[in-house]
Design an enzyme around this catalytic site. Structure first.
Site, mmCIF file in Angstrom:
data_model
loop_
_atom_site.group_PDB
_atom_site.id
_atom_site.type_symbol
_atom_site.label_atom_id
_atom_site.label_comp_id
_atom_site.label_asym_id
_atom_site.label_seq_id
_atom_site.Cartn_x
_atom_site.Cartn_y
_atom_site.Cartn_z
ATOM 1 N N LYS A 16 -28.547 -3.560 -26.587
ATOM 2 C CA LYS A 16 -29.748 -4.376 -26.344
ATOM 3 C C LYS A 16 -29.743 -5.575 -27.280
ATOM 4 O O LYS A 16 -29.549 -5.433 -28.490
ATOM 5 C CB LYS A 16 -31.019 -3.546 -26.531
ATOM 6 C CG LYS A 16 -32.293 -4.318 -26.156
ATOM 7 C CD LYS A 16 -33.497 -3.398 -26.087
ATOM 8 C CE LYS A 16 -34.772 -4.171 -25.768
ATOM 9 N NZ LYS A 16 -34.678 -4.895 -24.474
ATOM 10 N N HIS A 18 -33.603 1.722 -28.723
ATOM 11 C CA HIS A 18 -32.853 1.426 -27.503
ATOM 12 C C HIS A 18 -31.352 1.530 -27.779
ATOM 13 O O HIS A 18 -30.924 1.655 -28.918
ATOM 14 C CB HIS A 18 -33.185 0.024 -26.992
ATOM 15 C CG HIS A 18 -34.524 -0.070 -26.342
ATOM 16 N ND1 HIS A 18 -35.694 -0.191 -27.070
ATOM 17 C CD2 HIS A 18 -34.897 -0.046 -25.035
ATOM 18 C CE1 HIS A 18 -36.713 -0.249 -26.235
ATOM 19 N NE2 HIS A 18 -36.267 -0.156 -25.001
#
Length: 252
Positions: A137, A133
């Site tokens: 995040k 990600h």
């Protein structure tokens, strides 16, 4: 008439994606709350569904108030503590709650296929879960990776002791029943997930790659429209797509 919803966490990435996706699909964002905003019963006035894409500590208070108002909830927030998960799950006895770490239709099908593969392939196929990600995040592994891990553990009847998060140093040979989980972070990656079943002489990889948050927003709004007429209970995207009752018959 559009379905009026409360959106908690509207300033976040997913909140903004839902605002954009709501246009023209029969949903009206009647109430908008940012993470940390004061929340009371008045926020639910005229609202048919509450949607939470905020922070883990904000979910339970929102669901608690929604339950008091008999308003269904769609939860997309991840990173909850065991205590928070327990409270939210208990509240599903009062209202219908759709709770998923990923609202992509493709990821829901990935979950479905991983469950089948984990059930069919024996322990000779070692399982590794890889996710990546964007750099911002906050939680790791992702909620989607946690769900994939749960699916594999249940299919193979393995305990949490079988899970290893990353590897470093002289770790020795890989145990047969171990599940490796690896979280990568960098750039603006929306979300990549791969489950690897590595056997002798062959390897099966099931992968989903998201290039836009619009897919998650569309799936969340699909869940919003689905949950309105449901009885109290805890649901997932597999329920929304009608996959929950699909069973694979394996010949022994």
């Amino acid at each position: 008439m559009p379905l009026s919803i409360l959106l908690n966490g509207y300033k976040g990435r997913m909140g903004q994606a839902i605002l954009v996706a709501s246009h023209g699909v029969g949903v009206d964002i009647a109430r908008r709350l940012d993470t940390g905003d004061a929340l009371d019963a008045s926020a639910f006035a005229g609202v048919k569904v509450a949607v939470d894409f905020s922070s883990h500590e904000a979910t339970a208070p929102l669901v608690r108030l929604a339950a008091a108002q008999k308003i269904p909830v769609v939860v997309g927030t991840t990173g909850h503590t065991p205590a928070e998960r327990k409270e939210i799950t208990a509240l599903a006895k009062k209202i219908p709650i759709v709770w998923a770490g990923n609202y992509s239709v493709g990821v829901t099908l990935l979950n479905f296929l991983v469950q089948r593969a984990a059930s069919i392939l024996n322990s000779g196929y070692n399982v590794e879960i890889l996710e990546m990600h964007h750099r911002d995040k906050k939680d790791a592994p992702s909620g989607t990776a946690e769900k994939l891990l749960e699916i594999v553990r249940e299919a193979r009847k393995l305990s949490t002791d079988s899970v290893v998060h990353g590897r470093h140093g002289l770790v020795g040979a890989r145990p047969v029943d171990q599940i490796g989980v690896h979280a990568l972070r960098g750039g603006d990656v929306v979300g990549d997930h791969t489950v690897i079943f590595a056997g002798n002489g062959e390897r099966l990889e099931l992968t989903h790659k998201a290039s836009s948050r619009a897919i998650f927003a569309s799936g969340a709004l699909l869940a919003v429209q689905w949950v309105v007429q449901r009885p109290p209970g805890l649901y997932g995207m597999d329920d929304v797509l009608g996959l929950a009752d699909t069973k694979l018959k394996i010949k022994k």
